[in-house]
Design a protein around this motif. Structure first.
Motif, PDB file in Angstrom:
ATOM      1  N   LEU A  22      42.988  75.820  40.139  1.00 26.26           N
ATOM      2  CA  LEU A  22      43.603  76.699  39.887  1.00 26.26           C
ATOM      3  C   LEU A  22      43.612  78.155  40.404  1.00 26.26           C
ATOM      4  O   LEU A  22      44.583  78.983  41.016  1.00 26.26           O
ATOM      5  CB  LEU A  22      43.593  77.142  38.431  1.00 26.26           C
ATOM      6  CG  LEU A  22      44.364  76.237  37.488  1.00 26.26           C
ATOM      7  CD1 LEU A  22      44.132  77.068  35.981  1.00 26.26           C
ATOM      8  CD2 LEU A  22      45.748  76.607  37.664  1.00 26.26           C
ATOM      9  N   HIS A  23      42.893  78.613  40.596  1.00 22.72           N
ATOM     10  CA  HIS A  23      42.465  80.229  40.845  1.00 22.72           C
ATOM     11  C   HIS A  23      42.371  80.301  42.267  1.00 22.72           C
ATOM     12  O   HIS A  23      42.015  81.375  43.190  1.00 22.72           O
ATOM     13  CB  HIS A  23      41.800  80.971  39.871  1.00 22.72           C
ATOM     14  CG  HIS A  23      41.821  80.941  38.475  1.00 22.72           C
ATOM     15  ND1 HIS A  23      42.887  81.333  37.733  1.00 22.72           N
ATOM     16  CD2 HIS A  23      41.126  79.934  37.761  1.00 22.72           C
ATOM     17  CE1 HIS A  23      42.118  80.972  36.862  1.00 22.72           C
ATOM     18  NE2 HIS A  23      41.493  80.261  36.491  1.00 22.72           N
ATOM     19  N   LEU A  75      40.546  73.352  31.547  1.00 17.70           N
ATOM     20  CA  LEU A  75      41.624  74.667  32.077  1.00 17.70           C
ATOM     21  C   LEU A  75      41.587  75.484  32.223  1.00 17.70           C
ATOM     22  O   LEU A  75      42.580  76.057  33.041  1.00 17.70           O
ATOM     23  CB  LEU A  75      43.138  73.779  31.176  1.00 17.70           C
ATOM     24  CG  LEU A  75      44.479  75.115  30.840  1.00 17.70           C
ATOM     25  CD1 LEU A  75      44.605  74.153  32.806  1.00 17.70           C
ATOM     26  CD2 LEU A  75      45.366  74.709  30.436  1.00 17.70           C
ATOM     27  N   ASP A  76      40.367  75.909  32.023  1.00 21.77           N
ATOM     28  CA  ASP A  76      39.856  77.450  33.135  1.00 21.77           C
ATOM     29  C   ASP A  76      39.752  77.527  33.894  1.00 21.77           C
ATOM     30  O   ASP A  76      39.960  78.978  34.698  1.00 21.77           O
ATOM     31  CB  ASP A  76      39.184  77.958  32.035  1.00 21.77           C
ATOM     32  CG  ASP A  76      38.877  78.457  30.751  1.00 21.77           C
ATOM     33  OD1 ASP A  76      39.758  79.333  30.623  1.00 21.77           O
ATOM     34  OD2 ASP A  76      38.707  77.848  29.737  1.00 21.77           O
ATOM     35  N   ALA A 113      43.171  69.753  34.601  1.00 20.09           N
ATOM     36  CA  ALA A 113      43.118  69.992  33.319  1.00 20.09           C
ATOM     37  C   ALA A 113      44.852  69.977  32.064  1.00 20.09           C
ATOM     38  O   ALA A 113      45.301  71.039  33.103  1.00 20.09           O
ATOM     39  CB  ALA A 113      42.201  70.742  33.312  1.00 20.09           C
ATOM     40  N   ASN A 114      44.709  69.657  31.047  1.00 20.99           N
ATOM     41  CA  ASN A 114      45.780  69.745  30.224  1.00 20.99           C
ATOM     42  C   ASN A 114      45.384  71.143  29.232  1.00 20.99           C
ATOM     43  O   ASN A 114      46.249  71.164  28.559  1.00 20.99           O
ATOM     44  CB  ASN A 114      46.421  68.692  29.772  1.00 20.99           C
ATOM     45  CG  ASN A 114      46.819  67.603  30.937  1.00 20.99           C
ATOM     46  OD1 ASN A 114      47.739  67.963  31.477  1.00 20.99           O
ATOM     47  ND2 ASN A 114      46.292  66.383  30.540  1.00 20.99           N
ATOM     48  N   GLU A 171      47.654  68.322  26.384  1.00 17.41           N
ATOM     49  CA  GLU A 171      48.927  69.324  26.352  1.00 17.41           C
ATOM     50  C   GLU A 171      49.921  68.289  25.530  1.00 17.41           C
ATOM     51  O   GLU A 171      50.392  67.723  25.613  1.00 17.41           O
ATOM     52  CB  GLU A 171      49.759  69.630  27.902  1.00 17.41           C
ATOM     53  CG  GLU A 171      50.437  71.101  27.363  1.00 17.41           C
ATOM     54  CD  GLU A 171      51.225  71.120  28.759  1.00 17.41           C
ATOM     55  OE1 GLU A 171      50.589  70.364  29.940  1.00 17.41           O
ATOM     56  OE2 GLU A 171      51.857  72.409  28.497  1.00 17.41           O
ATOM     57  N   GLY A 200      53.508  71.536  25.317  1.00 19.79           N
ATOM     58  CA  GLY A 200      53.430  73.123  25.442  1.00 19.79           C
ATOM     59  C   GLY A 200      52.041  73.930  25.059  1.00 19.79           C
ATOM     60  O   GLY A 200      51.270  75.339  25.382  1.00 19.79           O
ATOM     61  N   GLU A 243      47.923  73.068  23.098  1.00 19.47           N
ATOM     62  CA  GLU A 243      46.275  72.368  23.661  1.00 19.47           C
ATOM     63  C   GLU A 243      46.656  71.228  21.855  1.00 19.47           C
ATOM     64  O   GLU A 243      46.634  71.836  21.152  1.00 19.47           O
ATOM     65  CB  GLU A 243      45.305  73.368  23.851  1.00 19.47           C
ATOM     66  CG  GLU A 243      45.570  73.881  25.310  1.00 19.47           C
ATOM     67  CD  GLU A 243      43.806  75.196  25.161  1.00 19.47           C
ATOM     68  OE1 GLU A 243      42.957  75.008  26.013  1.00 19.47           O
ATOM     69  OE2 GLU A 243      44.072  76.042  24.382  1.00 19.47           O
ATOM     70  N   ARG A 300      53.376  77.973  29.989  1.00 22.25           N
ATOM     71  CA  ARG A 300      52.837  77.351  30.274  1.00 22.25           C
ATOM     72  C   ARG A 300      51.483  78.350  29.758  1.00 22.25           C
ATOM     73  O   ARG A 300      50.988  78.586  31.160  1.00 22.25           O
ATOM     74  CB  ARG A 300      52.725  75.982  30.887  1.00 22.25           C
ATOM     75  CG  ARG A 300      53.967  74.917  30.553  1.00 22.25           C
ATOM     76  CD  ARG A 300      53.733  73.896  32.212  1.00 22.25           C
ATOM     77  NE  ARG A 300      52.509  72.590  31.743  1.00 22.25           N
ATOM     78  CZ  ARG A 300      51.788  72.497  32.445  1.00 22.25           C
ATOM     79  NH1 ARG A 300      52.224  72.969  33.744  1.00 22.25           N
ATOM     80  NH2 ARG A 300      50.785  71.496  32.122  1.00 22.25           N
ATOM     81  N   LEU A 301      50.810  77.452  29.103  1.00 22.77           N
ATOM     82  CA  LEU A 301      49.161  77.847  29.430  1.00 22.77           C
ATOM     83  C   LEU A 301      48.276  77.570  30.707  1.00 22.77           C
ATOM     84  O   LEU A 301      47.871  78.828  30.957  1.00 22.77           O
ATOM     85  CB  LEU A 301      48.276  76.787  27.931  1.00 22.77           C
ATOM     86  CG  LEU A 301      47.031  78.014  28.477  1.00 22.77           C
ATOM     87  CD1 LEU A 301      46.426  78.903  27.421  1.00 22.77           C
ATOM     88  CD2 LEU A 301      45.891  77.301  26.612  1.00 22.77           C
ATOM     89  N   ARG A 302      48.504  76.779  31.226  1.00 20.66           N
ATOM     90  CA  ARG A 302      47.725  76.376  32.339  1.00 20.66           C
ATOM     91  C   ARG A 302      48.023  77.830  33.547  1.00 20.66           C
ATOM     92  O   ARG A 302      47.312  78.522  34.233  1.00 20.66           O
ATOM     93  CB  ARG A 302      48.777  75.483  33.186  1.00 20.66           C
ATOM     94  CG  ARG A 302      48.346  75.052  34.727  1.00 20.66           C
ATOM     95  CD  ARG A 302      49.281  72.974  35.110  1.00 20.66           C
ATOM     96  NE  ARG A 302      48.191  72.750  35.708  1.00 20.66           N
ATOM     97  CZ  ARG A 302      48.179  73.247  37.055  1.00 20.66           C
ATOM     98  NH1 ARG A 302      49.319  74.322  37.343  1.00 20.66           N
ATOM     99  NH2 ARG A 302      48.093  72.953  38.738  1.00 20.66           N
ATOM    100  N   ILE A 333      46.598  81.074  31.900  1.00 24.75           N
ATOM    101  CA  ILE A 333      45.536  81.393  32.884  1.00 24.75           C
ATOM    102  C   ILE A 333      45.402  81.066  34.594  1.00 24.75           C
ATOM    103  O   ILE A 333      44.031  81.969  34.584  1.00 24.75           O
ATOM    104  CB  ILE A 333      44.630  79.317  32.399  1.00 24.75           C
ATOM    105  CG1 ILE A 333      44.156  79.767  31.092  1.00 24.75           C
ATOM    106  CG2 ILE A 333      43.489  79.758  33.149  1.00 24.75           C
ATOM    107  CD1 ILE A 333      43.814  78.291  29.915  1.00 24.75           C
ATOM    108  N   ARG A 334      46.064  80.715  34.713  1.00 19.75           N
ATOM    109  CA  ARG A 334      46.156  81.088  36.356  1.00 19.75           C
ATOM    110  C   ARG A 334      47.066  82.676  36.769  1.00 19.75           C
ATOM    111  O   ARG A 334      45.763  83.560  37.772  1.00 19.75           O
ATOM    112  CB  ARG A 334      47.102  80.659  36.967  1.00 19.75           C
ATOM    113  CG  ARG A 334      47.436  80.079  38.414  1.00 19.75           C
ATOM    114  CD  ARG A 334      48.650  79.026  38.928  1.00 19.75           C
ATOM    115  NE  ARG A 334      48.324  78.206  40.447  1.00 19.75           N
ATOM    116  CZ  ARG A 334      48.943  77.400  41.049  1.00 19.75           C
ATOM    117  NH1 ARG A 334      50.438  77.736  40.605  1.00 19.75           N
ATOM    118  NH2 ARG A 334      49.159  77.512  41.592  1.00 19.75           N
TER     119      ARG A 334
END
Lengths: 557, 102
Positions: free
Chosen positions: A49-50, A419-420, A425-426, A477, A480, A482, B74-76, B79-80
């Motif tokens: 993600l990051h 998801l962090d 991840a969902n 998910e 939308g 968790e 979206r939470l995803r 977080i991104r």
């Protein structure tokens, strides 16, 4: 432990140079992302993600202090000062820049480490019992065989483009601490009636969206036939494994669709052919040569240990609690195996800072014969510590915040990055683990609950092994948001079982309460304190837990 | 409403397409589009940037604008945009310019 020979050094060095060239060509635009992606994956580089993520192989979870110090250096220089140990006994850095990865690989190569085959459709890092070579209940050290398999599988031309990834685990004790039944191949090292070493062979285990426990297809395989038999299994898989659907490509699906008995006969047929040729028979001298690398350290008699431990425990209740939880019986009664919990209350499971890495390396050097292990439960282990030195080790661990006395308890939770960090991840895993640990932080309450394994995954790929958690939690998910689905009764040991879904899922604000309800139900129904959560669940079944969680809703169902 | 998210090739850092087709590290600087035409424009620019080896994995992200601030649905993606929720001291959130997560 194993040391690289000239060939190993040259091989890893050449691979670093090759990947450096590939990265340079990608950054200059000479090769496309489509061309580069499989190359970076084969070198452990993911895109999350990051940032990029680099997965470093720790063969059979064995680390030397100089390697740990190098990981600390990399964490500080190229990442954000910490690393994350995984359920595959590997270490992940979550923030490296692609342009820096070749340099990181060069540093790793200097301490005999690499990232080769930590991703891709090939044989991945071989895992093993984290107490290998030390535990009192062990028949033989499984790591020499894991090392033989590592050498055999590294860049194996026939098995570098399998239908899907392939994972092998080895254990050398009846008590399965390596979770071999959830692996593509699980090997249980044992002795036959004549005292010869060999393996029970399990095939087709795996978690993910189709969890299946492995089937035993051989009760005893002589050690010299290890490579011939594993080759036979991989050859059958390579030939018949599905390549049309990623979700049905693991060997567990082939075993399931073919039938274990038919697959066994296919493997045996292939094995007979390979054996006839004779070229894959492991020479006795080679096995013994590899075993020599794993010779146990010279353990001097330290009979003063018992008195020293008793005295220190009487004076320091923290130490008393720690030795009652975080030790495992060593082959030598003057010594103990020490679990360094990476599950401090409210901390991130499996995370360790660069400072802590260096301190653990110092402790291992001074008190543990320079051996460190990584467990699939995301903890560290010092396999050989004199009981007389335990208090000194404990005091040093206290100073760096790694003396939590919770091994095997409710707060010793496995959690994937979720998801962090993870692009797949969902839902988040780590915050759920942190909240559960905080809720059950009281050591007296933890001891009262006793042995309990909670495992959390943030998606169906199940890196957090939730299917085999006594309490498993899967984040999904939904609309939308968790949502956390709970399974009960799973186990990853020699009596492996897949957990059963207990009912509808719980929101992020409900999941910790739900876990507490499950645990309170266990406490009120157990026969006595000696009946563990898992034993009680197996006796009671899901009904009382459903009733406690869902009340009249459960009855209606 | 949508924005275009991607990861920068050299370091993997999450970026968004901003005004003047510049990739920005701060989601609040992202260009928000409200119609199909705008989405196609974002995707075209993203494809050019991908071909130029500037970014990878460019994709449209659903957002809303709350009190003038861009907030992914979206939470995803939230977080991104911010960083790991478990490490408020790490990632874009540490620079105090990210979206509010909840």
């Amino acid at each position: 432990m194993y040391r690289y020979d000239e060939f190993d050094h040259a091989f890893v060095k050449a691979r670093v140079a090759q990947f450096r060239d590939q990265v340079e060509r990608r950054l200059s635009g000479e090769i496309t992302e489509a061309q580069f992606k499989p190359l970076r994956l084969m070198n452990g580089v993911y895109l999350q993600l990051h940032s990029y993520m680099l997965r470093i192989a720790i063969p059979y979870g064995t680390l030397a202090p100089r390697q740990m110090r190098m990981l600390a250096h990399i964490a500080r220089t190229y990442d954000k000062g910490y690393g994350h140990f995984t359920t595959r006994q590997n270490l992940q850095f979550h923030w490296p820049a692609l342009k820096d990865v070749p340099e990181i690989l060069e540093h790793l190569a200097s301490v005999e480490m690499h990232c080769i085959q930590t991703s891709g459709n090939c044989v991945r890092n071989i895992t093993a019992d984290h107490l290998a070579g030390a535990a009192a209940d062990e028949v033989a050290d499984p790591r020499p065989y894991a090392e033989i398999l590592r050498q055999w599988s590294s860049l194996h031309p026939e098995f570098s483009f399998l239908p899907r990834k392939f994972k092998i685990a080895v254990t050398g004790a009846e008590r399965d601490r390596a979770a071999i039944q959830i692996y593509d191949i699980g090997l249980h090292l044992k002795k036959d009636a004549a005292g010869r070493l060999g393996f029970a062979v399990y095939v087709g285990g795996g978690l993910g969206r189709t969890p299946i426990l492995a089937k035993k297809i051989r009760d005893f395989l002589p050690e010299e036939d290890l490579l011939a038999y594993v080759t036979a299994i991989l050859r059958v898989y390579n030939l018949y494994g599905r390549r049309d659907n990623k979700w049905k490509a693991r060997i567990k699906i082939l075993v399931h669709e073919t039938g274990a008995e038919e697959l066994r006969s296919q493997v045996e047929h292939e094995f007979a052919g390979i054996k006839k040729g004779g070229e894959l028979k492991l020479p006795e001298a080679d096995i013994r040569a590899i075993q020599a690398y794993f010779a146990p350290p010279a353990l001097e008699p330290r009979p003063e240990g018992d008195a020293a431990v008793a005295k220190a425990a009487a004076e320091d209740p923290g130490f008393a609690a720690w030795i009652s939880r975080n030790l495992h019986t060593h082959k030598n009664p003057d010594y103990a195996c020490v679990t360094i919990s990476l599950k401090g209350i409210g901390e991130v499971p499996g995370d360790i800072s660069a400072d802590q890495m260096e301190a653990v390396a110092d402790i291992a050097e001074r008190f543990a014969f320079s051996e460190i292990r990584v467990s699939h439960e995301q903890n560290l282990v010092l396999p050989h510590v004199a009981r007389a030195d335990l208090k000194q080790v404990y005091d040093r661990l206290v100073k760096i915040g790694l003396a939590t006395a919770n091994a095997g308890l409710v707060t010793d939770i496995i959690a994937c990055p979720g998801l962090d960090y993870c692009a797949l991840a969902n839902a988040r895993s780590i915050p759920v683990a942190q909240q559960i640990a905080t809720r059950f932080a009281d050591p007296v309450r933890q001891e009262e609950i006793g042995e309990l394994k909670i495992k959390i995954s943030g998606c169906i790929n199940a890196c957090g092994h939730h299917h085999v958690g006594h309490i498993g939690i899967l984040g999904v998910e939904k609309k939308g948001s968790e949502l956390y689905q709970v399974t009960l009764g799973g186990s990853g040991d020699e009596n492996a079982a897949l957990g059963e879904i207990i009912g509808r899922g719980f929101g992020p604000d409900e999941i910790v309460d739900a876990v507490e309800t499950i645990i309170e139900t266990y406490l009120s129904h157990r026969l006595d304190k000696s009946e563990t959560f898992l034993a009680a669940y197996r006796r009671l079944g899901p009904a009382p837990f459903k009733e406690a969680l869902y009340g009249s809703e459960a009855k209606a169902a | 409403m949508k924005i275009l998210a991607a990861n920068r090739l050299t370091d993997g850092v999450a970026v968004w397409l901003g005004e003047d087709d510049v990739w920005v590290e701060d989601i609040s600087q992202a260009r928000v589009v409200r119609d199909k035409e705008g989405e196609e424009s974002l995707l075209r620019t993203g494809e050019v940037a991908f071909q130029r080896n500037e970014v990878v994995d460019a994709e449209l992200v659903d957002v809303e604008v709350v009190d003038g601030a861009i907030r992914p649905l979206r939470l995803r993606e939230r977080i991104r945009a911010a960083g790991p929720t478990i490490h408020p001291e790490i990632g874009k959130q540490a620079l105090k310019r990210a979206v509010t997560l909840v």
